[in-house]
Scaffold this active site. Structure first.
Site, mmCIF file in Angstrom:
data_model
loop_
_atom_site.group_PDB
_atom_site.id
_atom_site.type_symbol
_atom_site.label_atom_id
_atom_site.label_comp_id
_atom_site.label_asym_id
_atom_site.label_seq_id
_atom_site.Cartn_x
_atom_site.Cartn_y
_atom_site.Cartn_z
ATOM 1 N N LYS A 1 27.362 72.075 -13.387
ATOM 2 C CA LYS A 1 27.659 70.845 -12.652
ATOM 3 C C LYS A 1 28.600 69.910 -13.397
ATOM 4 C CE LYS A 1 26.452 70.312 -9.161
ATOM 5 N NZ LYS A 1 27.122 70.835 -7.918
ATOM 6 N N HIS B 1 28.502 79.784 -17.607
ATOM 7 C CA HIS B 1 27.837 78.584 -18.120
ATOM 8 C C HIS B 1 27.226 78.860 -19.494
ATOM 9 C CE1 HIS B 1 28.460 76.441 -14.472
ATOM 10 N NE2 HIS B 1 27.524 77.035 -13.761
ATOM 11 N N SER C 1 23.825 65.192 -11.312
ATOM 12 C CA SER C 1 24.316 66.272 -10.454
ATOM 13 C C SER C 1 23.469 67.529 -10.608
ATOM 14 C CB SER C 1 25.778 66.573 -10.793
ATOM 15 O OG SER C 1 26.335 67.471 -9.862
#
Length: 311
Positions: free
Chosen positions: A63, A125, A155
């Site tokens: 995010k 990620h 987020s």
């Protein structure tokens, strides 16, 4: 390995025509980082992934602008030669998520290996210590995007609420403290952004971007990205890209907004929510902010890495 949750919840989406059933994952310590089975079950294959010299890896903490930069790169490389991609192929197929492994779906590794594009655009990620070694051996270009911790946390909280395979986020105050302690999927935000920043100092093919800079002046940041990649889009191409990557346009585009990704419940929240800097002010109490700022000062010791929480 000790789990931080006692019992995963099974979530059913009754209005989904496929009547899919999802299990919220359980966090566990994986080599010092909080992970879930959806990102570790295929670990050997992930680690043995064979990068190519022209691959481009998009790396972020979750995010932090991953989809935004993925769309920018896809349009930069293929917007002119294959413009239909933007309206016909979901971004998660154009830019595979390397470490993901969901049942009844192609793994990220399989999708990446089968990409027919040159270059292959691949997202991750993973904290830097988990990145497959072939990316370094092949001297691949890497684009890293970082977002200020407060907005990033907000987020991520909303994404965890609506993504039915994510660990249950609990209430906001609980989540805030878990985030501060690194007890969220992919581990500590502080470790992630700091270790990638440290790598940038010694690895010349790493371009480190800031979400806040992109919000402030998207065109300027695309110019910097093009310089790093050695690309020279025409003024017309750049205008088309700028239009395509406006937040509202991406949010309306089913090929970029993840509405076709069936592990997300848009009744809880949209995947692309606000795309703003400073939304944290709508979530943090004064006391929470004071506590967070004190903790932040202790953990962010590298003063060359500076974030803006408002612009």
């Amino acid at each position: 390995m000790q789990s931080t949750e006692k019992k995963p919840a099974v979530v059913r989406m009754s209005d989904d025509p496929k009547k899919m059933e999802f299990t919220r994952s359980v966090l566990f310590d994986f080599h010092g980082v909080q992970m879930t089975k959806y990102f570790t079950e295929n670990w050997e294959k992930i680690q043995n992934f064979q990068a190519r010299p022209d691959d481009i890896l998009i790396a972020t903490y979750p995010k932090a602008g991953t989809t935004w930069v993925s769309v920018i790169l896809d349009l930069l490389y293929f917007g002119k030669t294959a413009p239909e991609r933007h309206t016909s192929i979901p971004i998660y197929e154009r830019v595979p998520f390397l470490e993901i492994t969901f049942p009844s779906m192609d793994s990220g590794v399989d999708l990446a290996e089968n990409l027919a594009t040159t270059p292959r655009l691949i997202k991750t990620h993973l904290p830097i210590q988990f990145v497959p070694k072939s990316f370094w051996e092949q001297n691949c270009k890497i684009v890293y995007v970082a977002r200020n911790a407060k907005d990033n946390m907000v987020s991520y909280f909303h994404m965890d609420r609506m993504t039915l395979t994510q660990p249950d986020p609990g209430d906001w105050n609980t989540y805030l403290h878990r985030f501060m302690e690194g007890k969220v999927l992919f581990g500590s935000w502080y470790d992630h952004v700091n270790n990638w920043w440290k790598k940038k100092q010694t690895y010349s093919k790493l371009h480190y971007m800031f979400y806040e800079d992109m919000i402030e002046d998207t065109g300027r940041e695309i110019d910097k990205l093009c310089f790093f990649l050695g690309l020279s889009p025409s003024a017309e191409e750049k205008n088309q890209i700028m239009y395509g990557v406006q937040f509202d346009n991406m949010k309306k585009n089913d090929m970029t907004n993840y509405s076709t990704f069936h592990v997300m419940d848009f009744k809880i929240s949209t995947f692309m929510r606000k795309g703003k800097v400073g939304d944290w002010k709508n979530h943090f109490t004064v006391a929470q902010n004071e506590e967070f700022v004190e903790d932040y000062k202790k953990k962010m010791k590298d003063h060359t890495l500076q974030f803006r929480t408002e612009i």
